[in-house]
Scaffold this motif. Structure first.
Motif, PDB file in Angstrom:
ATOM      1  N   THR A   2     -12.186  23.569 -37.783  1.00  0.00           N
ATOM      2  CA  THR A   2     -11.334  24.570 -36.978  1.00  0.00           C
ATOM      3  C   THR A   2     -10.186  25.191 -37.775  1.00  0.00           C
ATOM      4  O   THR A   2     -10.059  25.023 -38.804  1.00  0.00           O
ATOM      5  N   ARG A   4      -7.465  24.671 -37.544  1.00  0.00           N
ATOM      6  CA  ARG A   4      -6.322  23.354 -37.856  1.00  0.00           C
ATOM      7  C   ARG A   4      -6.755  22.928 -39.279  1.00  0.00           C
ATOM      8  O   ARG A   4      -5.926  22.232 -40.093  1.00  0.00           O
ATOM      9  N   GLU A   8      -6.515  18.610 -38.588  1.00  0.00           N
ATOM     10  CA  GLU A   8      -7.096  18.420 -37.375  1.00  0.00           C
ATOM     11  C   GLU A   8      -6.958  16.889 -36.685  1.00  0.00           C
ATOM     12  O   GLU A   8      -6.448  16.712 -35.834  1.00  0.00           O
ATOM     13  N   THR A   9      -7.314  15.885 -37.685  1.00  0.00           N
ATOM     14  CA  THR A   9      -7.503  14.498 -37.237  1.00  0.00           C
ATOM     15  C   THR A   9      -6.289  13.747 -37.891  1.00  0.00           C
ATOM     16  O   THR A   9      -6.153  12.414 -37.562  1.00  0.00           O
ATOM     17  N   TRP A  16      -0.035  18.223 -31.902  1.00  0.00           N
ATOM     18  CA  TRP A  16      -0.821  19.562 -31.782  1.00  0.00           C
ATOM     19  C   TRP A  16      -0.349  20.254 -30.408  1.00  0.00           C
ATOM     20  O   TRP A  16       0.020  21.503 -30.496  1.00  0.00           O
TER      21      TRP A  16
END
Length: 120
Positions: A2, A4, A8-9, A16
């Motif tokens: 993505t 991000r 992301e994780t 977020w």
């Protein structure tokens, strides 16, 4: 992957949500606008995000005399409690964005959470 990317994780979903809200108000491409337009958008965003001051935190404004101009400051104190220290808070913004109003609730929270006076 993505937009991000690898983060992301690695970041909490609540963070977020905040980042997305900031980007909705102040998207990265806004940096191409003249400074006065950037300031106006940033000030509106800060006002929309303002959470207020915790109960028992009072603030007073003043000026520090400096060569060529006075510097506005705001002191946060917990009512009825003597602080053992003072935090001097310098907000980010590269001398372009932000000020006493944009970081008011953050400084009040610092005062309340630490028990220290805060000078912004």
């Amino acid at each position: 992957m993505t937009a991000r990317g690898k983060y992301e994780t690695r970041l909490d979903p609540a963070l977020w949500t905040y980042i997305d809200a900031v980007n909705a108000w102040y998207p990265p491409e806004i940096t191409g606008l003249p400074i006065d337009k950037q300031r106006a958008v940033y000030d509106r965003m800060s006002q929309a995000f303002h959470q207020g001051r915790p109960a028992g935190v009072k603030a007073s404004d003043g000026l520090i005399a400096a060569a060529g101009r006075d510097i506005p400051v705001r002191r946060y104190q917990r009512a009825g409690k003597a602080a053992k220290a003072m935090v001097v808070y310098y907000h980010g913004g590269g001398f372009i964005l932000g000020g006493l109003e944009s970081h008011d609730d953050i400084c009040a929270e610092l005062c309340d959470g630490t028990g220290f006076d805060v000078l912004s």
